[in-house]
Structure formats: C-alpha cells, structure tokens
Write an enzyme that holds these catalytic residues in place. Sequence first.
Site, PDB file in Angstrom:
ATOM      1  N   HIS A   1       7.034   2.794  -2.260  1.00  0.00           N
ATOM      2  CA  HIS A   1       6.420   2.694  -0.927  1.00  0.00           C
ATOM      3  C   HIS A   1       4.992   2.187  -1.090  1.00  0.00           C
ATOM      4  O   HIS A   1       4.073   2.934  -1.407  1.00  0.00           O
ATOM      5  CB  HIS A   1       6.430   4.063  -0.250  1.00  0.00           C
ATOM      6  CG  HIS A   1       6.157   4.022   1.225  1.00  0.00           C
ATOM      7  ND1 HIS A   1       5.527   2.966   1.853  1.00  0.00           N
ATOM      8  CD2 HIS A   1       6.421   4.928   2.214  1.00  0.00           C
ATOM      9  CE1 HIS A   1       5.421   3.217   3.148  1.00  0.00           C
ATOM     10  NE2 HIS A   1       5.965   4.408   3.385  1.00  0.00           N
ATOM     11  N   GLY A   2       4.821   0.897  -0.840  1.00  0.00           N
ATOM     12  CA  GLY A   2       3.491   0.287  -0.945  1.00  0.00           C
ATOM     13  C   GLY A   2       2.969  -0.183   0.394  1.00  0.00           C
ATOM     14  O   GLY A   2       2.148  -1.106   0.454  1.00  0.00           O
ATOM     15  N   ALA A   3       3.412   0.473   1.461  1.00  0.00           N
ATOM     16  CA  ALA A   3       3.112  -0.012   2.811  1.00  0.00           C
ATOM     17  C   ALA A   3       2.413   1.039   3.668  1.00  0.00           C
ATOM     18  O   ALA A   3       2.172   2.166   3.242  1.00  0.00           O
ATOM     19  CB  ALA A   3       4.421  -0.445   3.490  1.00  0.00           C
ATOM     20  N   HIS A   4       2.025   0.608   4.886  1.00  0.00           N
ATOM     21  CA  HIS A   4       1.684   1.480   6.019  1.00  0.00           C
ATOM     22  C   HIS A   4       0.542   2.464   5.779  1.00  0.00           C
ATOM     23  O   HIS A   4       0.531   3.574   6.319  1.00  0.00           O
ATOM     24  CB  HIS A   4       2.928   2.227   6.500  1.00  0.00           C
ATOM     25  CG  HIS A   4       3.970   1.304   7.043  1.00  0.00           C
ATOM     26  ND1 HIS A   4       5.304   1.629   7.105  1.00  0.00           N
ATOM     27  CD2 HIS A   4       3.868   0.042   7.541  1.00  0.00           C
ATOM     28  CE1 HIS A   4       5.986   0.608   7.619  1.00  0.00           C
ATOM     29  NE2 HIS A   4       5.128  -0.357   7.891  1.00  0.00           N
TER      30      HIS A   4
ATOM     31  N   ALA B   1      11.134   8.471   2.849  1.00  0.00           N
ATOM     32  CA  ALA B   1      10.047   8.529   1.882  1.00  0.00           C
ATOM     33  C   ALA B   1      10.034   9.883   1.174  1.00  0.00           C
ATOM     34  O   ALA B   1      10.032  10.932   1.820  1.00  0.00           O
ATOM     35  CB  ALA B   1       8.719   8.270   2.573  1.00  0.00           C
TER      36      ALA B   1
ATOM     37  N   TYR C   1      -0.539   4.121   3.096  1.00  0.00           N
ATOM     38  CA  TYR C   1      -0.472   5.203   2.125  1.00  0.00           C
ATOM     39  C   TYR C   1      -1.131   4.775   0.813  1.00  0.00           C
ATOM     40  O   TYR C   1      -1.782   3.748   0.751  1.00  0.00           O
ATOM     41  CB  TYR C   1       0.981   5.668   1.978  1.00  0.00           C
ATOM     42  CG  TYR C   1       1.515   6.215   3.279  1.00  0.00           C
ATOM     43  CD1 TYR C   1       0.956   7.361   3.846  1.00  0.00           C
ATOM     44  CD2 TYR C   1       2.524   5.564   3.993  1.00  0.00           C
ATOM     45  CE1 TYR C   1       1.396   7.852   5.063  1.00  0.00           C
ATOM     46  CE2 TYR C   1       2.975   6.049   5.209  1.00  0.00           C
ATOM     47  CZ  TYR C   1       2.401   7.193   5.745  1.00  0.00           C
ATOM     48  OH  TYR C   1       2.822   7.672   6.960  1.00  0.00           O
TER      49      TYR C   1
ATOM     50  N   PRO D   1      13.991   3.262   5.408  1.00  0.00           N
ATOM     51  CA  PRO D   1      13.523   4.601   5.032  1.00  0.00           C
ATOM     52  C   PRO D   1      12.824   5.249   6.226  1.00  0.00           C
ATOM     53  O   PRO D   1      11.818   4.743   6.716  1.00  0.00           O
ATOM     54  CB  PRO D   1      12.546   4.325   3.880  1.00  0.00           C
ATOM     55  CG  PRO D   1      12.092   2.911   4.101  1.00  0.00           C
ATOM     56  CD  PRO D   1      13.227   2.193   4.745  1.00  0.00           C
TER      57      PRO D   1
ATOM     58  N   SER E   1       3.065  10.922  16.719  1.00  0.00           N
ATOM     59  CA  SER E   1       4.061  10.112  17.411  1.00  0.00           C
ATOM     60  C   SER E   1       4.512  10.716  18.738  1.00  0.00           C
ATOM     61  O   SER E   1       5.008   9.997  19.596  1.00  0.00           O
ATOM     62  CB  SER E   1       5.285   9.913  16.517  1.00  0.00           C
ATOM     63  OG  SER E   1       5.860  11.155  16.187  1.00  0.00           O
TER      64      SER E   1
ATOM     65  N   GLN F   1      13.279   5.936  -1.781  1.00  0.00           N
ATOM     66  CA  GLN F   1      11.903   5.443  -1.634  1.00  0.00           C
ATOM     67  C   GLN F   1      10.933   6.504  -2.145  1.00  0.00           C
ATOM     68  O   GLN F   1      10.917   7.632  -1.650  1.00  0.00           O
ATOM     69  CB  GLN F   1      11.582   5.116  -0.179  1.00  0.00           C
ATOM     70  CG  GLN F   1      10.226   4.417  -0.041  1.00  0.00           C
ATOM     71  CD  GLN F   1       9.780   4.253   1.390  1.00  0.00           C
ATOM     72  OE1 GLN F   1       9.422   5.225   2.044  1.00  0.00           O
ATOM     73  NE2 GLN F   1       9.776   3.017   1.889  1.00  0.00           N
TER      74      GLN F   1
ATOM     75  N   THR G   1      11.279   8.772   7.792  1.00  0.00           N
ATOM     76  CA  THR G   1      10.862  10.161   7.645  1.00  0.00           C
ATOM     77  C   THR G   1      11.455  10.987   8.777  1.00  0.00           C
ATOM     78  O   THR G   1      11.310  10.656   9.949  1.00  0.00           O
ATOM     79  CB  THR G   1       9.326  10.256   7.662  1.00  0.00           C
ATOM     80  OG1 THR G   1       8.830   9.622   6.481  1.00  0.00           O
ATOM     81  CG2 THR G   1       8.857  11.696   7.688  1.00  0.00           C
TER      82      THR G   1
END
Length: 365
Positions: free
Chosen positions: A173-176, A54, A178, A21, A129, A96, A23
């Site tokens: 999305h349960g990561a990074h 996402a 958020y 996934p 980024s 996602q 963005t």
Amino acid sequence: MIQKLTLSYVKFLCARIVLAPLTRQRSYGNVPQPHAILYYSQRTTKGGLLIAEATVVSDTSRGYPHTPGIWTKEQVEAWKPIVDAVHAKGGIFFCQIWHVGRVSNSGFQPNGQAPISSTDKALTPQIQSNGYNVAEFTPPRRLRTEEIPQIVNDFRVAARNAMEAGFDGIEIHGAHGYLIDQFMKDQVNDRTDQYGGSLENRCRFALEIVEAVANEIGADRVGIRLSPFANYLESGDSNPEALGLYMAESLNKYGIAYCHMVEPRMKTAGEKFECPHSLVPMRKAFKGTFISAGGYDREDGIKAVAENRTDLVCYGRLFLANPDLPRRFELNKPLNKYNRETFYTPDPVVGYTDYPFLEEEEEDK
C-alpha cells in the site's frame, strides 16, 4: 463503441474485474474474524483477483480500530481459513500490506508513543466518512535514517507471513497519504537525508520495500498501489505526473507482477469529479500488468480495457454492495446501492454479507 461490443467480448472484459482493498474495520483486536470467510468467498469468481483489505505490518502501523494485521502468529492462522475459502472457489487472493504512518494517534501506538512518519509535521483533524465524527492525530515523530531499514523489514516479514497464510501474493500500500506516500509526496516529506529532497530520494523508501519484498517472496507475487495525483490526508505532490512516471519506470527493474494506480478522479457522495490528468503515460511506461482504480462504473471499465488503457479494473464500493458484480456487469443488470453508514460498523452481517445476489432479488419478485 460500447454498444457494438459482442456479449462474448463483454464477458472477456468483465473477467478483468478486481476486488479493491476495502477497509471494513471488522477484525476485532487486529485479528481477522471468521465472518470474513463469507464476505470474501461471496465476492470470489473462478480466476478472479481479490485484494484483501489493508492489513497492518506491525504494532506501530495501526491507525484505525479493528483493522487486520499480519505480524503475529495468531493473525496468520486467522487468515488461513479465509484464504482457503477464496481458493476453494477458484479465486486469486493478494494481501495488501500497510503502514499508516502519521495517520494515527498515541492510543494506537505501543506504550502510547507518537506515530512515526517521514516528517514531524502534524496532520490536521479530519472529518470521518460518516460526515460528522472528527479524527484527531498525534503529532508524529520523524523516523531517523538508521530506523528506516527496520520499517522496510516489517514489510518483508509481513509479506513472508502472507505466504504462510496461503495468499497468492501481496500488494504494497503506497497510496492515499499513508506512510509510503508520506515519503514520496513533497507536500509531506521535508527530509534532508537520502530519503528527502529529490524525486529519486523521496521514492527510495518505496523502492527499498519493493526490493526487499520481491527478494523475500518472489517478484511475481508482488504488486504495489500508488496514487500520485491524490492529495488524501494532506499528502499531495507538486508534480504528480513526474512522480507517477518515475515510479512506473523504476518498478520495471524489479519485475513485479503488477502496478495498481488510482485515477486522478474520484466519486464521493454521488458526485463525480474529473481531472484532466491521465494514467496512460504510466501504463505505457510500466512493463507488467497494469491495474486502474478510481470511480469506475461498468461503461468506464469496459471502455478503459477496450482502449488498452489498462489491463484490469479495480472496483470498491460497487463490489462491496454487489457480491456478484462481474455477473451483473456481464448481464448489464441493475446494481445494489451501497450504504455508507455501514462501511465501518462492527456488525459481522449488516452492510457486510447481507447484500443480495441477483438470483435472490429475482426470487423476491
């Protein structure tokens, strides 16, 4: 070991490549656009799994410009031709679903309100980024205990909408760093109710979402992405091994399709950072399909599958720049280099659908 693999076995392993996934910020007004039809269909192979970028679950879950949503009828209808294009080429497509939590500011929120989170601790400004722009975040509002079921319901409705749009399943999305990660990680979560304190309490929110979504659309259509070792967006944990193992074991009772975890390593700006931790205990604990991500190249991925450390390998930046990545891996051909400067530009072509296929490169020679 890798050199001794037969071509037929390499083809088998390359069939286990997943589109991560990613963005791309090209869904103007949070509505998926027609140019995504080409983008995703370019990266589709028969039987291959793609995970859509996402996709926000509600108007409170936004934190970046032009990210797609799936909470309105317009958004659902806009996703349909994109999903159809992937299915026409024989691909499997998961959506996602995402809530950014405190990784936002009042400009993205309804009526200019504060973003919501597990905490009221503010996130410090972050360099974006591109290396020079700075993102600033409004101090969040801590969700009241009685408000949490509504957020769980937002994920449930988003999953139902994804099914209406034609997706084969959803990835939570349960990561990074958020919202879900903000509940799970003790660096962020400072709650004193049933959603804070112990490991079990901090994971309660995530598991309630898994249960609600699985009950809504069927557990066999549900996956989740987790990054226990990561500290992105100031969301680290004091015992990531215990967190990852607890989640892997807890997910088994729901019988979901897969668990997607990010390796404790990453590649940024051409540098590779290794970490001594391992996802192997989580892979062994989880009874369903296990997907690994995190800076893999061709050899890393082949080795991980051959050694049974994962079932599938997720590729992001390499797949972004190489729409025919599985074929390039199969033939062991050179890869296009990705251009970071065009990851999030609004252009519907440049850095999006203009990366060449192997056949096009050969024709140019």
